[in-house]
Motif scaffolding. Structure first.
Motif, PDB file in Angstrom:
ATOM      1  N   SER A 162      16.456 -45.546 -66.718  1.00 16.03           N
ATOM      2  CA  SER A 162      16.025 -45.679 -65.323  1.00 16.03           C
ATOM      3  C   SER A 162      14.991 -46.782 -65.124  1.00 16.03           C
ATOM      4  O   SER A 162      14.772 -47.228 -64.006  1.00 16.03           O
ATOM      5  N   ARG A 163      14.340 -47.202 -66.207  1.00 18.67           N
ATOM      6  CA  ARG A 163      13.329 -48.263 -66.120  1.00 18.67           C
ATOM      7  C   ARG A 163      13.876 -49.522 -66.793  1.00 18.67           C
ATOM      8  O   ARG A 163      14.266 -49.491 -67.955  1.00 18.67           O
ATOM      9  N   TRP A 164      13.899 -50.605 -66.036  1.00 18.49           N
ATOM     10  CA  TRP A 164      14.420 -51.870 -66.538  1.00 18.49           C
ATOM     11  C   TRP A 164      13.357 -52.951 -66.431  1.00 18.49           C
ATOM     12  O   TRP A 164      12.544 -52.952 -65.502  1.00 18.49           O
ATOM     13  N   LEU A 229      20.065 -52.202 -60.565  1.00 14.41           N
ATOM     14  CA  LEU A 229      20.077 -50.998 -59.733  1.00 14.41           C
ATOM     15  C   LEU A 229      21.465 -50.352 -59.730  1.00 14.41           C
ATOM     16  O   LEU A 229      21.587 -49.122 -59.757  1.00 14.41           O
ATOM     17  N   GLY A 232      21.977 -48.108 -62.754  1.00  9.82           N
ATOM     18  CA  GLY A 232      21.148 -46.927 -62.965  1.00  9.82           C
ATOM     19  C   GLY A 232      19.658 -47.140 -62.961  1.00  9.82           C
ATOM     20  O   GLY A 232      18.890 -46.182 -63.134  1.00  9.82           O
ATOM     21  N   ALA A 233      19.198 -48.367 -62.755  1.00 11.53           N
ATOM     22  CA  ALA A 233      17.752 -48.599 -62.724  1.00 11.53           C
ATOM     23  C   ALA A 233      17.143 -48.002 -61.462  1.00 11.53           C
ATOM     24  O   ALA A 233      17.714 -48.107 -60.375  1.00 11.53           O
ATOM     25  N   HIS A 234      15.982 -47.356 -61.626  1.00 11.82           N
ATOM     26  CA  HIS A 234      15.228 -46.844 -60.489  1.00 11.82           C
ATOM     27  C   HIS A 234      13.890 -47.573 -60.329  1.00 11.82           C
ATOM     28  O   HIS A 234      13.269 -47.502 -59.272  1.00 11.82           O
ATOM     29  N   GLU A 235      13.476 -48.216 -61.406  1.00 14.79           N
ATOM     30  CA  GLU A 235      12.186 -48.922 -61.415  1.00 14.79           C
ATOM     31  C   GLU A 235      12.360 -50.221 -62.184  1.00 14.79           C
ATOM     32  O   GLU A 235      13.008 -50.250 -63.232  1.00 14.79           O
ATOM     33  N   VAL A 260      11.086 -51.894 -55.333  1.00 10.87           N
ATOM     34  CA  VAL A 260      11.532 -51.204 -56.550  1.00 10.87           C
ATOM     35  C   VAL A 260      10.780 -51.715 -57.777  1.00 10.87           C
ATOM     36  O   VAL A 260      10.917 -51.160 -58.869  1.00 10.87           O
ATOM     37  N   SER A 262       7.584 -52.044 -59.985  1.00  9.38           N
ATOM     38  CA  SER A 262       6.329 -51.308 -60.155  1.00  9.38           C
ATOM     39  C   SER A 262       5.188 -52.214 -60.587  1.00  9.38           C
ATOM     40  O   SER A 262       4.035 -52.001 -60.216  1.00  9.38           O
TER      41      SER A 262
END
Length: 388
Positions: A162-164, A229, A232-235, A260, A262
């Motif tokens: 989820s984090r890229w 995204l 599957g990336a959320h952040e 998106v 961080s």
């Protein structure tokens, strides 16, 4: 009509001569400014060799050429016009009489290592995430307005996908420049996406074939983030080197997807192109008025055809010291005080202006974007801690 006196005729001819001289000087200034602007914005897809390999020992090389050869750390050598690549380590011996240096030979990624010309680089790695880092990776194509642009995706087994991290190389560089950061991202559980962008030699050229100093390239990074995204990336964590830092800053300012992201890591970043252009005009002994005029021409709509760009390049829009109040993302700035290409001053000023957002890590000894090379353990430590 009365004849003019000698004095009147002399005054007339003198005025014409002075006017012609001013017009001539103006033409020279405009020509010089145009050349300066075009030179800044034109990609250097073929770079000359700057290093000579004199002797190949069993575990080292004797070299001469670029001043970078005397700086401690780990670096790379492009061989055979870029078709081969070798990795070199610490300085073992300096022969001041013959202006040569012997450095450790750490490996050959590809090609044939033999005496002759080479080109020094700070990438250290010259292969792929698989061949250099032993990590599983995937070749992908990022759909963009200019066509597909190649990229690497390097997943991390330490994260849930989820984090890229999107790693953005600098002006005139290649994707290999960013491989030094992949282990830190991997250890922190981030999937790494390493995209190309317009005019970098791997991706399609832009409409004018010229750099826009981040003012158009950010759209290619936006497309890369769209791919992340969709997978599957959320952040997103953005990492940029040199002009890659300028691209990151433009994305954060102009993209609706900035929310998106961080945080961002900027290494040797251009946070004020005006300062960089002034620095390079001075280095190349370009008269200050010509350098200033060249910078101004880039942003003029009427001068687009003169400069050869399809979009005006508004240098003022790249001055983040002046625009510091507009920033809203947490950032880590890494910049060497011995950076010979992008002066550290604007990074220090930006960090001072926004201590609430920006952590500043100054380096010494390292030349442009070679902080990792001089002290990889420290670089990976501060970056991994920040992105976790």
């Amino acid at each position: 009509m009365a004849k003019r006196t000698v004095a009147e005729r002399a005054l007339t001819y003198g005025s014409v001569a002075v006017g012609s001289a001013l017009v001539g000087a103006g033409s020279v200034w405009m020509g010089g400014a145009t050349y300066f602007a075009r030179r800044v914005l034109t990609p250097d897809l073929v770079r000359p060799d700057d290093t000579q390999i004199h002797v190949i020992h069993s575990d080292s090389l004797t070299l001469s050429g670029t001043p970078d050869l005397l700086v401690p750390g780990r670096y790379g050598l492009w061989l055979d016009g870029g078709r081969g690549h070798a990795r070199i380590g610490g300085v073992l011996e300096v022969d001041h009489r013959h202006q040569r240096v012997r450095r450790e030979l750490l490996g050959v990624d590809c090609g044939v290592l033999e005496p002759g010309p080479a080109r020094f680089n700070g990438y250290y790695y010259g292969g792929t995430p698989g061949s250099n880092l032993g990590l599983a990776y995937e070749d992908v194509a990022v759909p963009t307005e200019l066509g597909p642009m190649p990229a690497w995706v390097v997943p991390s087994e330490h994260g849930d996908g989820s984090r890229w991290a999107v790693l953005v190389h600098g002006r005139g560089a290649r994707r290999h420049e960013t491989l030094r950061a992949v282990p830190a991202m991997h250890a922190a559980g981030l999937t790494s996406l390493v995209p190309s962008y317009r005019n970098d030699g791997d991706a399609p050229v832009g409409p004018d074939g010229r750099y826009n100093l981040g003012l158009s390239e950010w759209r290619d990074i936006e497309d890369a983030i769209k791919l992340a995204l969709a997978r599957g990336a959320h952040e997103i964590v953005l990492v940029g080197w040199s002009m890659g830092g300028a691209i990151v800053l433009q994305f954060l300012d102009r993209s609706p997807l900035a929310s998106v992201v961080s945080r961002a890591v900027l290494d040797g970043p251009v946070v004020d192109w005006g300062d960089v252009l002034k620095h390079h005009a001075s280095l190349h002994k370009v008269p200050a008025p010509i350098g200033h005029l060249g910078s101004a021409l880039m942003g003029q709509h009427w001068a687009k055809r003169l400069i050869g760009v399809s979009e005006s390049v508004d240098v003022a829009r790249t001055n983040w010291v002046e625009r510091a109040d507009e920033l809203s993302h947490q950032m880590l700035l890494i910049h060497s005080r011995d950076d010979e290409f992008v002066p550290v001053g604007p990074s220090e000023a930006l960090a001072s202006a926004r201590p609430d957002l920006i952590s500043f890590e100054p380096w010494s000894l390292a030349r442009h974007c070679k902080e990792w090379n001089v002290d990889p353990r420290r670089w990976e430590s501060v970056v991994t801690e920040f992105v976790r």
